[in-house]
Design an enzyme around this catalytic site. Structure first.
Site, PDB file in Angstrom:
ATOM      1  N   PRO A 119     -22.597  11.637  -7.292  1.00 15.75           N
ATOM      2  CA  PRO A 119     -22.774  10.978  -5.993  1.00 15.75           C
ATOM      3  C   PRO A 119     -24.208  10.594  -5.663  1.00 15.75           C
ATOM      4  O   PRO A 119     -24.431   9.866  -4.691  1.00 15.75           O
ATOM      5  CB  PRO A 119     -22.258  12.025  -4.999  1.00 15.75           C
ATOM      6  CG  PRO A 119     -22.432  13.326  -5.693  1.00 15.75           C
ATOM      7  CD  PRO A 119     -22.228  13.058  -7.149  1.00 15.75           C
ATOM      8  N   PHE A 120     -25.177  11.063  -6.447  1.00 15.15           N
ATOM      9  CA  PHE A 120     -26.570  10.738  -6.141  1.00 15.15           C
ATOM     10  C   PHE A 120     -27.290  10.184  -7.370  1.00 15.15           C
ATOM     11  O   PHE A 120     -28.418  10.562  -7.682  1.00 15.15           O
ATOM     12  CB  PHE A 120     -27.293  11.977  -5.586  1.00 15.15           C
ATOM     13  CG  PHE A 120     -26.669  12.491  -4.328  1.00 15.15           C
ATOM     14  CD1 PHE A 120     -26.863  11.842  -3.124  1.00 15.15           C
ATOM     15  CD2 PHE A 120     -25.837  13.600  -4.346  1.00 15.15           C
ATOM     16  CE1 PHE A 120     -26.269  12.290  -1.958  1.00 15.15           C
ATOM     17  CE2 PHE A 120     -25.234  14.063  -3.186  1.00 15.15           C
ATOM     18  CZ  PHE A 120     -25.442  13.410  -1.994  1.00 15.15           C
ATOM     19  N   GLU A 126     -26.718  16.391  -6.589  1.00 13.38           N
ATOM     20  CA  GLU A 126     -27.184  17.206  -5.468  1.00 13.38           C
ATOM     21  C   GLU A 126     -28.006  16.421  -4.456  1.00 13.38           C
ATOM     22  O   GLU A 126     -28.911  15.658  -4.815  1.00 13.38           O
ATOM     23  CB  GLU A 126     -28.020  18.388  -5.982  1.00 13.38           C
ATOM     24  CG  GLU A 126     -28.482  19.327  -4.873  1.00 13.38           C
ATOM     25  CD  GLU A 126     -29.137  20.601  -5.389  1.00 13.38           C
ATOM     26  OE1 GLU A 126     -29.516  21.445  -4.567  1.00 13.38           O
ATOM     27  OE2 GLU A 126     -29.273  20.751  -6.629  1.00 13.38           O
ATOM     28  N   LYS A 139     -25.820  25.873  -6.100  1.00 17.14           N
ATOM     29  CA  LYS A 139     -26.065  27.033  -6.953  1.00 17.14           C
ATOM     30  C   LYS A 139     -24.703  27.516  -7.424  1.00 17.14           C
ATOM     31  O   LYS A 139     -23.852  27.886  -6.628  1.00 17.14           O
ATOM     32  CB  LYS A 139     -26.781  28.156  -6.181  1.00 17.14           C
ATOM     33  CG  LYS A 139     -28.275  28.064  -6.232  1.00 17.14           C
ATOM     34  CD  LYS A 139     -28.793  28.460  -7.599  1.00 17.14           C
ATOM     35  CE  LYS A 139     -30.214  27.951  -7.816  1.00 17.14           C
ATOM     36  NZ  LYS A 139     -30.276  26.582  -8.303  1.00 17.14           N
TER      37      LYS A 139
END
Length: 432
Positions: free
Chosen positions: A217-218, A235, A251
């Site tokens: 997504p990034f 992230e 994490k």
């Protein structure tokens, strides 16, 4: 405040247009492409964004970097795109970065694009500075008609080397565990570099292959001169929309399987893994503490804790922390007070960063930093630069790094194996 001409059109085929747009962008020296890959998420403003062709820029070392960025943003009051390297930690704390640096990127770089494309659903919004507003129609025609050059260079075998070999990695993790057992830290993110020297790659082709494998997504393609970041990051570091600030630390990692039953077992095991949950919760506490420095008192809250998100390559444990800020809080102050992101440092944060610097062999640079934008209104969105290939075309140096959280429950062999899982997509792309 810089004025921009705005044109809005409907896209019939979003994916085709995105591909054409990215190809067309390569003619410019400054390019930042942000792509959500249609990943279903609750906090996305755009499906994809392209910023190209710098009208102005700021490039600096870590010395007073945030003050310089604050002044640059305040003076332009326009869209700015760029990156923050991990080593800006030296600007906010009494720290240093003395490890080997084969990439040699500036510590901070932002530019004000002349040309900006924002895609959401089937809607394309084009925002050009007035100095180039007459280019809009001609550029659109060129984008639709663009054909990829066929003169690809011959492929060369890329020899990936390890900056820290397996035995040395075990020894360093053992040293970090000693710090934990002594009470110096509770957790630290320990990273290692994989690299290739005297190597040429096709940055766009490499990014396209990496993104196709991972579809995160990034995702980011960044070009600043001869420096490139090809990122398949899952992230988010930090997002600001209005008075609301949101962080989504990762994490906890588990492998995927093509066997649906086995894949489900991996996912369930991650959700119930006490070590992974404790890692995540420690970082959530760190993020809450960072946000409390700039948030309205009592506004910091955990919206989701240890939820499992599934990506093409891995399952990840992600939490979401939000806060509210006063209307007069400068966006760069929010970044400065929360940087570097807790998921890439450890707890307590300053002690962890000192130990990380002593045990790692490579200056992190853009890796575990952030890439994103600040809008004219002071809103912003930044990813965490992980699962990324970094390339200095001038030095012919290619690098990717991976890391993991070391806690009292860590097993050096399992930590090493987790690093190899995270590195798989980058290595596959580079070694074909």
């Amino acid at each position: 405040m810089y004025l921009r001409s705005v044109k809005t059109i409907r896209l019939e085929s979003v994916e085709n247009f995105k591909n054409q747009l990215l190809l067309w962008s390569q003619q410019f020296d400054d390019v930042i492409w942000l792509d959500s890959n249609s990943y279903i998420q609750d906090y996305s403003n755009y499906d994809a964004v392209l910023a190209v062709d710098a009208f102005s820029n700021i490039k600096t070392s870590y010395h007073q970097a945030f003050q310089k960025l604050r002044a640059y943003q305040s003076n332009t009051k326009d869209w700015i795109f760029g990156y923050l390297t991990y080593d800006l930690k030296n600007a906010v704390e009494d720290l240093s970065s003395t490890n080997f640096d084969g990439l040699k990127f500036p510590d901070l770089y932002f530019f004000q694009p002349k040309k900006l494309f924002l895609i959401k659903d089937h809607r394309l919004e084009i925002k050009y500075l007035k100095c180039v507003e007459n280019d809009i129609e001609e550029d659109l025609r060129k984008i639709y008609d663009y054909t990829e050059p066929q003169n690809h260079p011959a492929k060369k075998n890329i020899k990936i080397k390890l900056r820290i070999h397996k035995d040395a990695y075990f020894e360093k993790v053992t040293q970090m565990l000693a710090h934990i057992h002594r009470g110096d830290i509770y957790e630290a993110n320990f990273c290692q570099e994989f690299y290739a020297e005297n190597t040429r790659i096709d940055p766009l082709e490499t990014y396209i292959k990496l993104n196709k494998i991972s579809k995160p997504p990034f995702a980011t393609f960044m070009k600043t001169g001869n420096n490139y970041v090809l990122s398949a990051s899952p992230e988010r570091y930090l997002k600001k929309e209005g008075l609301r600030v949101l962080s989504q630390p990762i994490k906890g990692t588990a492998r995927r399987s093509q066997d649906l039953h086995l894949d489900s077992l991996y996912k369930t095991a991650l959700a119930n893994d006490s070590k992974e949950r404790s890692e995540n919760i420690m970082i959530v506490d760190l993020v809450r503490n960072d946000l409390s420095k700039i948030a309205i008192k009592g506004s910091v809250r955990v919206d989701e804790l240890c939820n499992i998100y599934t990506f093409n390559q891995v399952h990840q444990m992600i939490s979401t922390v939000t806060a509210k800020v006063d209307s007069d809080t400068h966006p760069v102050d929010i970044l400065e007070n929360t940087f570097p992101m807790g998921s890439m440092t450890g707890a307590p944060k300053i002690s962890a960063m000192r130990i990380i610097e002593a045990l790692e062999e490579t200056k992190r640079g853009v890796y575990s930093g952030a890439i994103g934008y600040i809008s004219p209104e002071g809103d912003f969105d930044f990813n965490v630069v992980i699962r990324s290939i970094l390339y200095n075309a001038t030095n012919r140096y290619v690098s990717y790094s991976v890391g993991g959280a070391i806690t009292s429950k860590s097993n050096p062999l399992k930590e090493y194996e987790e690093c190899l899982i995270k590195a798989k997509a980058m290595r596959t792309v580079l070694e074909n």
